[in-house]
Design a protein around this motif. Structure first.
Motif, PDB file in Angstrom:
ATOM      1  N   MET A   1       0.820  -1.201   0.000  1.00 13.71           N
ATOM      2  CA  MET A   1       0.000   0.000   0.000  1.00 13.71           C
ATOM      3  C   MET A   1       0.862   1.262   0.000  1.00 13.71           C
ATOM      4  N   ALA A   2       1.954   1.251   0.796  1.00  8.45           N
ATOM      5  CA  ALA A   2       2.838   2.412   0.851  1.00  8.45           C
ATOM      6  C   ALA A   2       3.476   2.656  -0.512  1.00  8.45           C
ATOM      7  N   GLU A   3       3.861   1.549  -1.216  1.00 10.40           N
ATOM      8  CA  GLU A   3       4.478   1.700  -2.534  1.00 10.40           C
ATOM      9  C   GLU A   3       3.479   2.286  -3.529  1.00 10.40           C
ATOM     10  N   THR A   4       2.223   1.825  -3.451  1.00  4.38           N
ATOM     11  CA  THR A   4       1.197   2.358  -4.339  1.00  4.38           C
ATOM     12  C   THR A   4       0.995   3.846  -4.084  1.00  4.38           C
ATOM     13  N   GLY A   5       0.970   4.247  -2.821  1.00  2.25           N
ATOM     14  CA  GLY A   5       0.837   5.650  -2.480  1.00  2.25           C
ATOM     15  C   GLY A   5       1.970   6.486  -3.039  1.00  2.25           C
ATOM     16  N   GLU A   6       3.177   5.978  -2.950  1.00  5.25           N
ATOM     17  CA  GLU A   6       4.331   6.705  -3.492  1.00  5.25           C
ATOM     18  C   GLU A   6       4.230   6.852  -5.002  1.00  5.25           C
ATOM     19  N   LEU A   7       3.798   5.792  -5.687  1.00  4.45           N
ATOM     20  CA  LEU A   7       3.658   5.858  -7.137  1.00  4.45           C
ATOM     21  C   LEU A   7       2.595   6.877  -7.546  1.00  4.45           C
ATOM     22  N   LEU A   8       1.493   6.922  -6.810  1.00  5.65           N
ATOM     23  CA  LEU A   8       0.436   7.867  -7.133  1.00  5.65           C
ATOM     24  C   LEU A   8       0.877   9.311  -6.881  1.00  5.65           C
ATOM     25  N   VAL A   9       1.649   9.523  -5.821  1.00  3.74           N
ATOM     26  CA  VAL A   9       2.156  10.871  -5.551  1.00  3.74           C
ATOM     27  C   VAL A   9       3.117  11.295  -6.657  1.00  3.74           C
ATOM     28  N   LYS A  10       3.961  10.379  -7.110  1.00  3.48           N
ATOM     29  CA  LYS A  10       4.876  10.693  -8.216  1.00  3.48           C
ATOM     30  C   LYS A  10       4.097  11.024  -9.492  1.00  3.48           C
ATOM     31  N   ARG A  11       3.030  10.264  -9.744  1.00  2.00           N
ATOM     32  CA  ARG A  11       2.209  10.532 -10.935  1.00  2.00           C
ATOM     33  C   ARG A  11       1.552  11.910 -10.828  1.00  2.00           C
ATOM     34  N   LEU A  12       1.112  12.267  -9.625  1.00  2.00           N
ATOM     35  CA  LEU A  12       0.499  13.573  -9.422  1.00  2.00           C
ATOM     36  C   LEU A  12       1.496  14.687  -9.720  1.00  2.00           C
ATOM     37  N   GLU A  13       2.715  14.547  -9.247  1.00  2.91           N
ATOM     38  CA  GLU A  13       3.722  15.576  -9.499  1.00  2.91           C
ATOM     39  C   GLU A  13       4.035  15.678 -10.992  1.00  2.91           C
ATOM     40  N   ALA A  14       4.054  14.542 -11.679  1.00  2.00           N
ATOM     41  CA  ALA A  14       4.306  14.559 -13.122  1.00  2.00           C
ATOM     42  C   ALA A  14       3.163  15.253 -13.862  1.00  2.00           C
ATOM     43  N   LEU A  15       1.917  15.007 -13.446  1.00  2.00           N
ATOM     44  CA  LEU A  15       0.772  15.656 -14.085  1.00  2.00           C
ATOM     45  C   LEU A  15       0.773  17.161 -13.815  1.00  2.00           C
ATOM     46  N   LYS A  16       1.193  17.565 -12.634  1.00  2.28           N
ATOM     47  CA  LYS A  16       1.286  18.997 -12.333  1.00  2.28           C
ATOM     48  C   LYS A  16       2.315  19.677 -13.231  1.00  2.28           C
ATOM     49  N   SER A  17       3.445  19.031 -13.429  1.00  3.53           N
ATOM     50  CA  SER A  17       4.493  19.609 -14.279  1.00  3.53           C
ATOM     51  C   SER A  17       4.032  19.713 -15.727  1.00  3.53           C
ATOM     52  N   ALA A  18       3.313  18.690 -16.195  1.00  6.48           N
ATOM     53  CA  ALA A  18       2.848  18.693 -17.582  1.00  6.48           C
ATOM     54  C   ALA A  18       1.800  19.778 -17.827  1.00  6.48           C
ATOM     55  N   ARG A  19       1.018  20.111 -16.805  1.00  9.20           N
ATOM     56  CA  ARG A  19      -0.048  21.096 -16.980  1.00  9.20           C
ATOM     57  C   ARG A  19       0.430  22.526 -16.753  1.00  9.20           C
ATOM     58  N   MET A  20       1.537  22.701 -16.049  1.00  7.47           N
ATOM     59  CA  MET A  20       1.980  24.031 -15.636  1.00  7.47           C
ATOM     60  C   MET A  20       2.228  24.961 -16.819  1.00  7.47           C
ATOM     61  N   ILE A  21       2.677  24.408 -17.945  1.00  6.05           N
ATOM     62  CA  ILE A  21       3.022  25.262 -19.085  1.00  6.05           C
ATOM     63  C   ILE A  21       1.786  25.904 -19.713  1.00  6.05           C
ATOM     64  N   HIS A  22       0.594  25.387 -19.424  1.00  7.62           N
ATOM     65  CA  HIS A  22      -0.633  25.937 -20.003  1.00  7.62           C
ATOM     66  C   HIS A  22      -1.368  26.868 -19.047  1.00  7.62           C
ATOM     67  N   GLU A  23      -1.033  26.851 -17.786  1.00  3.94           N
ATOM     68  CA  GLU A  23      -1.851  27.532 -16.784  1.00  3.94           C
ATOM     69  C   GLU A  23      -1.889  29.036 -16.977  1.00  3.94           C
ATOM     70  N   LEU A  24      -0.773  29.630 -17.416  1.00  2.39           N
ATOM     71  CA  LEU A  24      -0.736  31.085 -17.571  1.00  2.39           C
ATOM     72  C   LEU A  24      -1.736  31.554 -18.621  1.00  2.39           C
ATOM     73  N   VAL A  25      -1.925  30.764 -19.682  1.00  2.00           N
ATOM     74  CA  VAL A  25      -2.890  31.127 -20.724  1.00  2.00           C
ATOM     75  C   VAL A  25      -4.302  31.150 -20.148  1.00  2.00           C
ATOM     76  N   TRP A  26      -4.667  30.112 -19.412  1.00  2.00           N
ATOM     77  CA  TRP A  26      -6.005  30.059 -18.817  1.00  2.00           C
ATOM     78  C   TRP A  26      -6.193  31.193 -17.809  1.00  2.00           C
TER      79      TRP A  26
END
Length: 538
Positions: A1-26
């Motif tokens: 369960m702890a490993e799954t939590g770590e993987l999901l947190v890493k995925r969240l950080e990756a999704l935040k980075s991918a979206r950041m380049i568009h946020e200023l336009v919105w």
């Protein structure tokens, strides 16, 4: 369960980075049209004072009004609350199946609009003006029925499990106080970290960040009873502890994410406000300069000479004031060099461009006398051309997932009557009947009307031309294109029976009339014969 939590947190950080380049336009789109929706994009969440200051920096409301007009046109054209805008259909349906599908469609439509759908979809359209929105759909566990919730753009991070496919992965970070977390995660199977539970005893108002992760499961059981085996996974994690707090699932994707126009090589989109953004910025600057020069235009500019009596550094101009000077030429009004006519002309041009780009000048009813039927058709055709491509995307990304999800929730809750056995295992399709959907069919209606008018003219010289037209089918196609309720249109078999009855009644009336005429003739003959006998007897 702890490993799954770590993987999901890493995925969240990756999704935040991918979206950041568009946020200023919105954020730029929102700050000039609806600053409230910009909260949390490229910065912290804004409070009421910050939102008020952002609104005070908008000097012209043309873009705000135009975007509201476009939003209202989309809502009233796609999902009107006062008329049924969809029907469920299956291929080759019989009368019993049609009856159940019609009743279920109307019942589902009533449940959608009896819930909070209309309120939440308004917020969704606000986000759509900048590019995209996320609408969460679930069952109302406390009151029954459906439940809708618009997830603000700032709190949603998306991905797709298939290249170029619909968005089916959504991560939503949110914050709860320690006390709220203990209350929320108290179900059987939940595992709230001990640090948060202890904090609730001493510091109940301290906030902790959680994230709900929704994505397709690789392995899922068809008709699973346990929520952990359903096709769509829902895993809630504690971001600080990187631990899974709750694991559940859904039968359908519960979050509908729709985009106005896709950004290449991205799952996100941009909206119509972006196209008008250069004109909006320029207009805002021009009006700002106008207000800055308004004081000069009202009070004027002055030039003064230090003549030994008049001190320009201390003199103040105003009503009921006396200015002491050595000569009347020591102080004179100075003509401003600004030309407000140029600003007015440019402002009108920019306002027109903004309304044209956001389609407000065409979608909004025009002032003037009532339009003729031809003008109405032309206007509706123009609206169809303007919103047709957008309607096609929203139909695929918004309406279809919305109805599929709502139908699934309502069906499992036992809202519908038992379906006919013949519908078991069959997939239904959605037939849209919204004003925009009908507008797309008006070309056929217009063509039929023009054709029937031309045939009527030709029939005046050659009545045989009418043999080329199936008038029954023309009437049905016109009614369907206009969105006429099925309840007032007789099915083909009932039309045949109705005509047979009319023909039989007409024949019976003709026979009765003929019999009355024969009887009258007989009585007339008998009367004449009796009269003749009486004359002869006399």
């Amino acid at each position: 369960m702890a490993e799954t939590g770590e993987l999901l947190v890493k995925r969240l950080e990756a999704l935040k980075s991918a979206r950041m380049i568009h946020e200023l336009v919105w954020r730029d789109c929102f700050m000039l049209t609806d600053p409230i929706r910009a909260s949390g994009l490229q910065g912290p969440v804004m409070d009421a004072n910050e939102i008020s200051r952002a609104i005070s920096l908008i000097f012209d409301s043309t873009a705000i009004d135009a975007s509201r007009t476009l939003k209202a046109s989309i809502i009233s054209g796609m999902t009107p609350a006062n008329s049924l805008w969809f029907k469920l259909r299956v291929n080759g349906e019989d009368d019993e199946q049609t009856r159940w599908l019609d009743e279920s469609s109307e019942l589902l439509w009533e449940n959608i609009h009896n819930a909070n759908f209309d309120a939440e979809t308004s917020d969704c359209m606000d986000d759509l003006m900048a590019g995209w929105f996320a609408l969460y759909i679930d069952e109302d566990k406390q009151n029954g029925g459906l439940y809708f919730e618009n997830w603000p753009m700032a709190n949603v991070f998306c991905a797709s499990s298939k290249p170029g496919g619909l968005i089916d992965t959504v991560y939503r970070p949110y914050k709860l106080t320690a006390e709220q977390a203990v209350t929320e995660f108290s179900r059987r199977g939940d595992s709230l970290p001990a640090t948060i539970a202890e904090c609730a005893k001493t510091r109940p108002d301290e906030q902790f960040e959680f994230c709900q992760c929704i994505y397709p499961r690789t392995l899922a059981a068809v008709g699973a009873v346990r929520s952990k085996n359903l096709p769509i996974a829902s895993v809630t994690i504690s971001c600080k502890d990187k631990a899974v707090v709750r694991e559940s699932g859904y039968n359908e994707m519960p979050v509908v994410v729709a985009r106005w126009k896709k950004i290449p090589n991205s799952v996100y989109g941009v909206g119509p406000v972006l196209d008008a953004l250069p004109d909006i910025r320029t207009l805002n600057d021009i009006v700002k300069l106008e207000y800055a020069n308004l004081d000069l235009a009202v009070s004027g500019m002055w030039i003064a000479e230090d003549d030994g009596v008049l001190n320009p550094r201390t003199v103040k101009v105003g009503p009921r004031k006396i200015i002491v000077a050595n000569s009347v030429d020591s102080m004179k009004p100075l003509q401003p060099a600004a030309n407000f006519n140029v600003a007015f002309t440019e402002k009108d041009k920019l306002q027109g461009n903004i309304r044209r780009t956001l389609m407000a000048d065409q979608l909004q009813p025009q002032d003037g006398p009532a339009m003729t039927a031809t003008e109405v058709h032309v206007r509706v055709d123009l609206i169809r051309q303007l919103l047709g491509p957008i309607y096609g995307r929203l139909q695929a990304e918004y309406l279809q997932p919305l109805i599929n999800r709502c139908f699934g929730v309502a069906y499992r809750a036992g809202v519908f009557a038992p379906p006919p056995d013949s519908l078991a295992g069959r997939d239904f399709t959605i037939q849209y009947q919204s004003p925009l959907a009908r507008a797309q069919k008006l070309e056929e209606v217009t063509a039929i009307e023009r054709f029937m008018g031309d045939v009527a003219v030709m029939a005046q010289t050659d009545p045989g031309v009418l043999d080329n037209v199936d008038t029954d089918e023309a009437a049905r196609a016109t009614a369907k294109g206009l969105g006429v309720p099925d309840a007032i249109i007789r099915p083909a078999d009932q039309v045949a029976q109705f005509r047979q009855k009319k023909q039989a009644a007409a024949q019976q009336a003709q026979q009765q009339q003929l019999g009355n005429e024969v009887t009258g003739d007989v009585l007339k003959s008998v009367g004449s014969a009796a009269a003749n006998r009486m004359v002869a007897a006399q």
